[in-house]
Scaffold this motif. Structure first.
Motif, PDB file in Angstrom:
ATOM      1  N   THR A  60       0.846  -1.181   0.000  1.00 44.54           N
ATOM      2  CA  THR A  60       0.000   0.000   0.000  1.00 44.54           C
ATOM      3  C   THR A  60       0.887   1.238   0.000  1.00 44.54           C
ATOM      4  OG1 THR A  60      -1.915   1.063   1.073  1.00 44.54           O
ATOM      5  CG2 THR A  60      -0.198   0.204   2.517  1.00 44.54           C
ATOM      6  N   THR A  61       0.289   2.372  -0.328  1.00 46.19           N
ATOM      7  CA  THR A  61       1.048   3.595  -0.494  1.00 46.19           C
ATOM      8  C   THR A  61       1.266   4.319   0.823  1.00 46.19           C
ATOM      9  OG1 THR A  61      -1.001   4.781  -0.958  1.00 46.19           O
ATOM     10  CG2 THR A  61       0.228   3.959  -2.846  1.00 46.19           C
ATOM     11  N   GLU A  62       2.233   5.221   0.813  1.00 45.33           N
ATOM     12  CA  GLU A  62       2.424   6.138   1.934  1.00 45.33           C
ATOM     13  C   GLU A  62       1.169   6.991   2.070  1.00 45.33           C
ATOM     14  OE1 GLU A  62       3.405   6.744   4.757  1.00 45.33           O
ATOM     15  OE2 GLU A  62       5.555   6.940   4.379  1.00 45.33           O
ATOM     16  N   THR A  63       0.926   7.518   3.260  1.00 42.37           N
ATOM     17  CA  THR A  63      -0.331   8.217   3.499  1.00 42.37           C
ATOM     18  C   THR A  63      -0.147   9.362   4.472  1.00 42.37           C
ATOM     19  OG1 THR A  63      -2.592   7.935   4.331  1.00 42.37           O
ATOM     20  CG2 THR A  63      -0.880   6.637   5.391  1.00 42.37           C
ATOM     21  N   GLU A  64      -1.034  10.351   4.371  1.00 45.94           N
ATOM     22  CA  GLU A  64      -1.094  11.417   5.369  1.00 45.94           C
ATOM     23  C   GLU A  64      -2.251  11.196   6.328  1.00 45.94           C
ATOM     24  OE1 GLU A  64      -1.275  15.129   3.351  1.00 45.94           O
ATOM     25  OE2 GLU A  64       0.746  14.972   2.516  1.00 45.94           O
ATOM     26  N   SER A  65      -3.003  10.120   6.120  1.00 43.23           N
ATOM     27  CA  SER A  65      -4.143   9.827   6.991  1.00 43.23           C
ATOM     28  C   SER A  65      -3.650   9.195   8.292  1.00 43.23           C
ATOM     29  CB  SER A  65      -5.099   8.862   6.290  1.00 43.23           C
ATOM     30  OG  SER A  65      -5.969   8.249   7.213  1.00 43.23           O
TER      31      SER A  65
END
Length: 393
Positions: free
Chosen positions: A138-143
């Protein structure tokens, strides 16, 4: 270090002793049979530790590798292996992740999950020892919510893959990597840096109707993003079915052809801890989905707030905490995870917060709204039985 010992050590570290079933182990000796059964070619009883160093005793060197990895994982945040002051070891049970796969990424899923990925001339060194393997990520996130889920991902966690309104495949987490190079090599996508191998893969899964029913989810049957199912719900399934495997996969696989036919419904009955969702929703509403530790309020895509309710004294065996507001806290996913992992304690008298690594909340006072009495006894229980720090931290 001899090659086979190095390989065993690297494998156990990357898999966090996936070969050892969850539960409490009295001593390191309880790990040895499972390790040897899983890796017989790497456990040479004739290679003794006395051959490695002058201070070695008459024991196979592979057992030393087991102990080294245990100690390393014990110090690692989010590991499925932890130790207690009494010398026993705790092997955490698997969690459950719901993983959406978009239309755009279905061809990539088919390429790297449906079929194991082999090595080639450009294989990154970080993942080469574990190939061939099925791989996803999965991708990096700011959530903050998603970041919490990523941080808690562990080997042996169950995976249900979702697309077009239903689950279509399942597996378990094998090894975990954080590597933009691997994401670039696999999918030409460096942002996909949270990578994991998929073990025990199967190209069928329980229907979303069955999963929602068993989790007692009342919300819309859709998976909007990479998420971890609340550990209390998973513990309920494990308690009443014996294992997460039994809870999710106690039906026969459905062939693609049969999906075109009218579905046959089967009624099953089982006992589970019946939560009072009315109390939970009312408590969330009272706090407007704000975390009682940090005051953060997360939002869902539709603008609604998002929070989780934590039971201070956990439900079910062995704690047997009550499903009552006095035993509940409204938390963001990060601090829910920190409570579960014993990183937080709350003083029963003045509600001051102690945190083992987050200075931004250490010393704050737990928020308490009117008419929400929080039991000092339950806080004391958490501090005594679940908190991982010392009382004077």
């Amino acid at each position: 270090m001899r090659h086979d010992i190095r390989q065993l050590q690297d494998t156990l570290l990357a898999s966090q002793f996936a070969c050892v079933p969850s539960g409490q182990r009295r001593t390191t000796d309880d790990f040895y049979p499972a390790v040897k059964d899983a890796h017989p070619d790497l456990c040479d009883d004739n290679y003794r530790c006395g051959e490695v160093c002058s201070n070695g005793n008459d024991q196979p060197e592979w057992k030393h590798a087991v102990r080294r990895v245990q100690q390393q994982l014990k110090r690692q945040d989010g590991s499925r292996i932890s130790g207690t002051e009494s010398g026993t070891w705790i092997v955490e049970p698997p969690g459950l992740y719901l993983v959406p796969v978009s239309d755009e990424w279905r061809p990539k899923f088919k390429k790297t999950v449906n079929s194991p990925v082999p090595t080639d001339a450009d294989t990154p060194a970080a993942i080469e020892p574990f190939l061939p393997a099925r791989i996803w990520g999965t991708t990096e996130t700011e959530s903050p919510a998603k970041q919490s889920y990523i941080r808690r991902l562990r080997p042996t966690d169950h995976l249900l893959f979702y697309a077009d309104g239903d689950f279509f495949a399942a597996g378990q987490v094998g090894h975990i990597f954080e590597s933009p190079e691997v994401g670039d090599w696999l999918w030409n996508h460096t942002e996909s840096l949270h990578v994991f191998t998929v073990t025990r893969y199967q190209d069928w899964a329980p229907s979303i109707d069955d999963v929602w029913d068993r989790l007692d989810y009342g919300k819309r049957k859709v998976v909007n993003g990479f998420m971890r199912v609340d550990d209390d719900l998973v513990a309920d399934l494990r308690q009443h079915f014996g294992s997460l495997d039994a809870a999710l996969f106690d039906t026969e696989p459905v062939s693609p052809a049969s999906r075109l036919e009218s579905p046959k419904r089967v009624t099953t009955e089982y006992d589970r801890i019946q939560r009072d969702t009315t109390q939970v929703n009312e408590l969330k509403r009272r706090y407007q989905d704000r975390c009682q530790v940090c005051n953060a309020r997360l939002e869902q895509g539709n603008g609604d707030g998002y929070s989780e309710v934590h039971h201070i004294k956990p439900l079910g065996r062995p704690h047997e905490g009550p499903d009552a507001p006095s035993n509940m806290l409204v938390l963001c996913p990060n601090h829910h995870a920190d409570f579960d992992n014993g990183m937080l304690r709350v003083d029963p008298n003045d509600r001051s917060v102690k945190h083992l690594y987050d200075d931004s909340v250490d010393g704050r006072r737990l928020d308490r709204r009117p008419n929400h009495e929080i039991s000092a006894d339950f806080l004391e229980y958490h501090n005594t039985h679940l908190y991982q720090g010392s009382a004077d931290h």
